[in-house]
Structures are given as C-alpha cells and as structure tokens.
Design a protein around this motif. Sequence first.
Motif, PDB file in Angstrom:
ATOM      1  N   ALA A   1       0.834  -0.895  -0.071  1.00 46.80           N
ATOM      2  CA  ALA A   1       0.069  -0.139   0.094  1.00 46.80           C
ATOM      3  C   ALA A   1       0.898   1.285  -0.023  1.00 46.80           C
ATOM      4  O   ALA A   1       1.080   2.497  -0.920  1.00 46.80           O
ATOM      5  CB  ALA A   1      -0.768   0.229   1.309  1.00 46.80           C
ATOM      6  N   MET A   2       1.914   1.198   0.333  1.00 44.08           N
ATOM      7  CA  MET A   2       2.468   2.281   1.002  1.00 44.08           C
ATOM      8  C   MET A   2       3.675   2.894  -0.120  1.00 44.08           C
ATOM      9  O   MET A   2       4.059   3.624  -0.914  1.00 44.08           O
ATOM     10  CB  MET A   2       3.730   2.380   1.659  1.00 44.08           C
ATOM     11  N   LYS A   3       4.509   1.891  -1.286  1.00 43.73           N
ATOM     12  CA  LYS A   3       4.452   1.563  -2.390  1.00 43.73           C
ATOM     13  C   LYS A   3       3.427   2.485  -3.393  1.00 43.73           C
ATOM     14  O   LYS A   3       3.970   3.022  -4.046  1.00 43.73           O
ATOM     15  CB  LYS A   3       5.534   0.714  -2.889  1.00 43.73           C
ATOM     16  N   MET A   4       2.304   1.782  -3.409  1.00 41.68           N
ATOM     17  CA  MET A   4       1.369   2.374  -4.566  1.00 41.68           C
ATOM     18  C   MET A   4       1.505   3.704  -4.020  1.00 41.68           C
ATOM     19  O   MET A   4       1.076   4.327  -5.683  1.00 41.68           O
ATOM     20  CB  MET A   4       0.437   1.387  -4.455  1.00 41.68           C
ATOM     21  N   ALA A   5       1.224   4.071  -3.278  1.00 41.18           N
ATOM     22  CA  ALA A   5       0.299   5.254  -2.578  1.00 41.18           C
ATOM     23  C   ALA A   5       1.278   5.660  -3.302  1.00 41.18           C
ATOM     24  O   ALA A   5       1.332   7.205  -3.772  1.00 41.18           O
ATOM     25  CB  ALA A   5       0.565   5.751  -1.227  1.00 41.18           C
TER      26      ALA A   5
END
Length: 288
Positions: free
Chosen positions: A185-189
């Motif tokens: 989720a952090m990398k996608m954001a």
Amino acid sequence: MKIAFIGLGNMGGGMAANLVKAGHSVRAFDLSTPAREAAEAAGCAAFDSAKTACEGVDAVVSMLPNGAIVKAVYENEVIGHAPHTAVLIDCSTIDVATAREVADAAHAQGYKMVDAPVSGGIAAAAGGTLTFMVGGEVHAFDAAKPVLEAMGKAVIHAGAVGAGQTAKICNNMLLAITMIGTAEAMKMAQKLGLDPQKFYEISSQSSGYNWSLNAYTPMPGVGVESPADRDYQGGFATGLMLKDLRLAMEAAEGAGANTPLGAHAREIYEEFAEDNAALDFSGIIKTL
C-alpha cells in the motif's frame, strides 16, 4: 531464585542479563565461548555444559534455534539433571508437536514445564519488554510467571502445553501478511503521487491502521523510527520470519486449516530470504 539459562544468542543473552538485573542468580550455558563471556560480563556465572548449569536450580530457561535442538537438550542435558522441583521454561519458537513431546517427557519425570515463546525481538529482549505466550498447566504457569516477568512486559497464559507455540506462529503469520500488505500500500500510494508521510498520517488514523504501519513503518523516513531507518539492520531477521512461516504452514497442514495468504506470505519471504535473510523482515518493501 537460582536459574539456569541455556542458549545465549541475540535473544537469550539479553534475557539472561535481565534476570540478573532482577536479582536472580543465573547459571548460563551456550556452545559459543563469546556468548558465555558476554553472559559473564552481564553478571551470569558461565558453565561448560547445560548439565552442570542445571545443578541445584529453581528454574531452567532455554532459548534455542529449533525443535530438534530443544528436544536433544532437554532429553540429554536437563531432564534428570535439574532438580525435580525446578520449573522448566522453553522460550524457543518450535513446532507444536515437539513442544508437547518434550513437555510430556518432562511431566513423566515429575517436572513442571511450559512452552513460552516470545514476541518483541532483540531490542525487547535487551530492554526486558518481551511478551510471553505461555502454554502449560495452571500450576506450571504460576511457577514460571515470576521468572518470565523479570524479562518481559506481558506474560499471558494461552492454554495447555503447546498453546504458546500455537499463539506465536499464528501471530507471526498474521504479522508477515500485514507487513507485506502495508509495504504494498505504501509503495502504491507513492507511485500514484501521494507523499508517503501523508499516506502514513491518513492510514494510521483510519481503517488501514495496523501494527506494521503504526509501530514498525517499513519505509525509511516515514512514520515511527524503525529498522527501515537503519537500512533494515537489526529488528526481526527475515530468516527468522521465514522459519516461523514454515512452522505455521506445517501446523496448518496438520490441522487441516486453510491459510492461502499465509502460504503466499511464505512464498514471498522464501524468495526474499535467498539474498536477504539477515535483513529485518520489513525490508520486504525493497522488492516492490
């Protein structure tokens, strides 16, 4: 109390030192000479064998690498050598079947024994802030609790023998799954243009809240200080997480439990561990 401590590695060394700080007399053993010397420097008395370390003690605590070693040490070095009044406390993370087998052997000789694996990692072991998940009869838990309280912030009776190991492997399976999800989720954001710190501020206060994000943020410079800010050094090694995931999948197969996310987490960590076993498990974000 007079306590034998067997296994003075990254976790055991700090745990033994905290028993000394709590006023206990600790008789320490490890196969490693430097580990024994470090224990002596922390105030323990070091011995050349587990058998001699167990002489005349009130309790035996072990922190060992795997079930085969735990079984061998207890069968050959502890049972029959420690006083029968001593409570036996294995803090290793091993398979449930071996934990029960070793406890049965101890019970047959009149010993009280618990399995008491830990959560918290090296820093918590050194700081005396571990959480212990304890399996065993109530009277054995009551005997072990004062020893464990000297090394941790929480000592929880999980149930009968083997329940501590069950709690540990299920907890760490969940931890692996949530860490992978948090990293994704952090990398996608970030790739969608959202500042990672802003994502942390939002998700950590909404339905995305979880321990891997809030207390162990896997992206450097974001959220709380964590191994990510030390290039993923220290903390909970990927190799140890993989060990726990393998134990969890072995247990799941034996129990007929359906754990598709746990199985996938094991596959992901197996690939990552090939070249990164010593890195903290939150380093999985590097693969994304």
